[in-house]
Write a protein that holds these residues in place. Structure first.
Motif, mmCIF file in Angstrom:
data_model
loop_
_atom_site.group_PDB
_atom_site.id
_atom_site.type_symbol
_atom_site.label_atom_id
_atom_site.label_comp_id
_atom_site.label_asym_id
_atom_site.label_seq_id
_atom_site.Cartn_x
_atom_site.Cartn_y
_atom_site.Cartn_z
ATOM 1 N N VAL A 219 -14.366 8.862 -8.726
ATOM 2 C CA VAL A 219 -13.051 9.456 -8.482
ATOM 3 C C VAL A 219 -11.990 8.354 -8.550
ATOM 4 N N VAL A 220 -10.811 8.709 -9.050
ATOM 5 C CA VAL A 220 -9.730 7.741 -9.225
ATOM 6 C C VAL A 220 -8.972 7.520 -7.912
ATOM 7 N N LEU A 221 -8.679 6.261 -7.622
ATOM 8 C CA LEU A 221 -7.799 5.870 -6.522
ATOM 9 C C LEU A 221 -6.759 4.944 -7.134
ATOM 10 N N THR A 222 -5.484 5.289 -6.976
ATOM 11 C CA THR A 222 -4.409 4.525 -7.589
ATOM 12 C C THR A 222 -3.399 4.085 -6.537
ATOM 13 N N LEU A 223 -3.011 2.834 -6.580
ATOM 14 C CA LEU A 223 -1.955 2.310 -5.714
ATOM 15 C C LEU A 223 -0.633 2.503 -6.441
ATOM 16 N N ASN A 224 0.311 3.176 -5.790
ATOM 17 C CA ASN A 224 1.605 3.469 -6.406
ATOM 18 C C ASN A 224 2.750 2.867 -5.615
ATOM 19 N N GLN A 225 3.798 2.517 -6.295
ATOM 20 C CA GLN A 225 5.068 2.089 -5.719
ATOM 21 C C GLN A 225 4.915 1.015 -4.641
ATOM 22 N N PRO A 226 4.179 -0.063 -4.914
ATOM 23 C CA PRO A 226 4.051 -1.095 -3.874
ATOM 24 C C PRO A 226 5.410 -1.711 -3.557
ATOM 25 N N SER A 227 5.699 -1.849 -2.270
ATOM 26 C CA SER A 227 6.939 -2.509 -1.853
ATOM 27 C C SER A 227 6.859 -3.984 -2.231
ATOM 28 N N LEU A 228 7.997 -4.651 -2.225
ATOM 29 C CA LEU A 228 8.021 -6.078 -2.509
ATOM 30 C C LEU A 228 7.170 -6.828 -1.492
ATOM 31 N N ALA A 229 7.295 -6.462 -0.217
ATOM 32 C CA ALA A 229 6.507 -7.125 0.834
ATOM 33 C C ALA A 229 5.013 -6.915 0.604
ATOM 34 N N PHE A 230 4.612 -5.700 0.241
ATOM 35 C CA PHE A 230 3.205 -5.423 -0.026
ATOM 36 C C PHE A 230 2.717 -6.289 -1.184
ATOM 37 N N SER A 231 3.490 -6.328 -2.264
ATOM 38 C CA SER A 231 3.104 -7.117 -3.442
ATOM 39 C C SER A 231 3.005 -8.605 -3.126
ATOM 40 N N GLU A 232 3.970 -9.114 -2.357
ATOM 41 C CA GLU A 232 3.951 -10.533 -1.994
ATOM 42 C C GLU A 232 2.745 -10.864 -1.115
ATOM 43 N N GLN A 233 2.455 -9.993 -0.168
ATOM 44 C CA GLN A 233 1.326 -10.251 0.724
ATOM 45 C C GLN A 233 -0.002 -10.059 0.010
ATOM 46 N N LEU A 234 -0.058 -9.136 -0.932
ATOM 47 C CA LEU A 234 -1.250 -8.970 -1.757
ATOM 48 C C LEU A 234 -1.475 -10.237 -2.587
ATOM 49 N N ALA A 235 -0.397 -10.806 -3.108
ATOM 50 C CA ALA A 235 -0.492 -12.060 -3.870
ATOM 51 C C ALA A 235 -1.006 -13.196 -2.993
ATOM 52 N N ALA A 236 -0.584 -13.222 -1.735
ATOM 53 C CA ALA A 236 -1.043 -14.257 -0.814
ATOM 54 C C ALA A 236 -2.540 -14.151 -0.554
ATOM 55 N N PHE A 237 -3.090 -12.944 -0.700
ATOM 56 C CA PHE A 237 -4.526 -12.736 -0.548
ATOM 57 C C PHE A 237 -5.273 -12.949 -1.867
ATOM 58 N N GLY A 238 -4.582 -13.355 -2.916
ATOM 59 C CA GLY A 238 -5.228 -13.633 -4.194
ATOM 60 C C GLY A 238 -5.186 -12.484 -5.183
ATOM 61 N N ASN A 239 -4.312 -11.510 -4.969
ATOM 62 C CA ASN A 239 -4.122 -10.374 -5.868
ATOM 63 C C ASN A 239 -5.387 -9.572 -6.142
ATOM 64 N N PRO A 240 -6.104 -9.133 -5.105
ATOM 65 C CA PRO A 240 -7.276 -8.300 -5.369
ATOM 66 C C PRO A 240 -6.855 -6.990 -6.024
ATOM 67 N N GLU A 241 -7.661 -6.491 -6.910
ATOM 68 C CA GLU A 241 -7.378 -5.254 -7.646
ATOM 69 C C GLU A 241 -7.609 -4.058 -6.726
ATOM 70 N N LEU A 242 -6.617 -3.189 -6.616
ATOM 71 C CA LEU A 242 -6.765 -2.009 -5.772
ATOM 72 C C LEU A 242 -6.811 -0.712 -6.568
ATOM 73 N N HIS A 243 -6.418 -0.731 -7.834
ATOM 74 C CA HIS A 243 -6.514 0.457 -8.673
ATOM 75 C C HIS A 243 -7.959 0.580 -9.135
ATOM 76 N N CYS A 244 -8.489 1.772 -9.176
ATOM 77 C CA CYS A 244 -9.842 1.912 -9.700
ATOM 78 C C CYS A 244 -9.970 3.139 -10.561
ATOM 79 N N GLU A 245 -10.827 3.021 -11.538
ATOM 80 C CA GLU A 245 -11.255 4.124 -12.374
ATOM 81 C C GLU A 245 -12.685 4.429 -11.986
ATOM 82 N N PRO A 246 -13.123 5.658 -12.168
ATOM 83 C CA PRO A 246 -14.514 5.975 -11.871
ATOM 84 C C PRO A 246 -15.454 5.114 -12.699
ATOM 85 N N GLU A 247 -16.586 4.744 -12.105
ATOM 86 C CA GLU A 247 -17.581 3.964 -12.854
ATOM 87 C C GLU A 247 -18.021 4.769 -14.062
#
Length: 104
Positions: A72-100
């Protein structure tokens, strides 16, 4: 709980709006909300996030893996600037997924 990908796709995605502060106290409620929606395509709205903690990031990454394994698809939408910056601080892990096994 249905894990039928065809039925989930027919229903369309469910939107989950993340809380502004994703800290230790937000981790369990986030986990519970996401797991209650298991088997459904999800659009995760991160537009209001001002703080992203490591435990909530782990919850989101775990959900990404579970959704992919369920096909099943899970998609991250409309990340705020703060979310994006903090995600980058964690090494930019991928949060969007397509079904295997899905087409890219």
């Amino acid at each position: 709980m249905s894990n039928d990908p065809a039925a989930a796709l027919a229903a369309g995605p469910t939107t989950v709006s993340l809380a502004p502060i994703l800290d230790l106290q937000a981790a369990e409620p986030l986990r519970a909300e996401l797991m209650s929606l298991r088997g459904r395509p999800l659009d995760v709205d991160a537009s209001q996030v001002t703080r992203l903690g490591g435990l909530c990031l782990q919850v989101l990454m775990s959900a990404r893996k579970i959704w992919a394994e369920d096909g099943v698809v899970l998609t991250l939408n409309q990340p705020s600037l703060a979310f994006s910056e903090q995600l980058a601080a964690f090494g930019n892990p991928e949060l969007h997924c397509e079904p295997e096994g899905g087409l890219s």
